[in-house]
Design an enzyme around this catalytic site. Sequence first.
Site, short mmCIF file in Angstrom:
data_model
loop_
_atom_site.label_atom_id
_atom_site.label_comp_id
_atom_site.label_asym_id
_atom_site.label_seq_id
_atom_site.Cartn_x
_atom_site.Cartn_y
_atom_site.Cartn_z
N HIS A 177 1.01 -1.39 -0.01
CA HIS A 177 0.10 0.06 -0.16
C HIS A 177 0.70 1.31 -0.07
CE1 HIS A 177 -3.06 3.03 1.25
NE2 HIS A 177 -2.29 3.22 2.53
N ASP A 233 2.38 5.37 7.09
CA ASP A 233 1.67 4.46 7.95
C ASP A 233 2.46 4.11 9.05
OD1 ASP A 233 -1.19 4.89 7.13
OD2 ASP A 233 -0.83 3.19 5.36
N GLU A 247 1.30 5.33 12.65
CA GLU A 247 0.22 4.82 13.07
C GLU A 247 0.02 3.28 13.38
OE1 GLU A 247 -3.00 7.62 10.60
OE2 GLU A 247 -3.46 5.47 10.50
N ASP A 248 0.64 2.51 12.31
CA ASP A 248 0.62 0.88 12.54
C ASP A 248 1.72 0.22 12.92
OD1 ASP A 248 -2.23 1.49 11.54
OD2 ASP A 248 -1.46 1.52 9.46
N ASP A 296 -3.06 8.52 -0.75
CA ASP A 296 -3.55 7.51 0.25
C ASP A 296 -5.18 7.44 0.08
OD1 ASP A 296 -3.46 5.90 2.26
OD2 ASP A 296 -3.94 7.54 3.77
#
Length: 186
Positions: free
Chosen positions: A39, A66, A69-70, A126
């Site tokens: 992604h 990301d 965040e992830d 995104d």
Amino acid sequence: MNLISIEDFSPFISALKFGAHKHRYQKRKDAEQTPYFNHPIEVAELLWRVGNVRDISVLTAALLHDVIEDTETTHEDIETNFGARVLSLVLEVSDDKSLPKETRKELQVKHASGLSPGARLIKIADKICNVRDVTHSPPPEWSFRRRMEYLDWAERVVKAMNGCNENLEEEFYRMLREGRQRINAG
Ligand code: NDP
Ligand code: ZN
């Protein structure tokens, strides 16, 4: 032979390695459980190909968009390896995970118009990728309604960034139309 510049390619290739490592055990939410890092690569590729973005910090931050965040990545990790501008771009596009999901989604709409030009580019790319995923490879348990709601919310975020990049906006609205048609058609 065309030589690429070391200053430009070094952070980009390092971010590929860094992001691939940080997201290595994660999957997307589609039925095939695609490797997560596909992604961020798609987001960077879209910025390059469709948006004609040539700002290396923006492309590098897209690969890392990301990780805060992830994954367990710290601010220092990013600043040390990629510098203050990349860190600042990544932070601008990261939600505060301590807040409830509903609040985070509303804050994305509210904050979109205040993002820096570079962060807007990452945010719209995104959303293009996620609208495409919700259309063509959605989480299997998502209802018709949930997929449509996701598209409506993404549209609100992108509307708030009106004028950020003509090509990317065109691509977003094209994907949105296609998404609504396909999801409606079942
Ligand atoms: P999620 O935030 O749970 O999932 C969407 C996010 O997951 C995307 O933004 C994307 O983020 C990531 N993602 C990973 N794989 C995929 C994929 N294949 N397709 C699409 N996205 C993928 O979902 P929602 O945006 O719906 O947010 C949850 C909200 O929905 C909550 O507020 C909850 O209350 C509500 N909800 C609604 C339901 C309904 O039926 N309407 C049911 C349940 C909850 P990234 O780019 O960061 O990877
Ligand atoms: Zn993303």
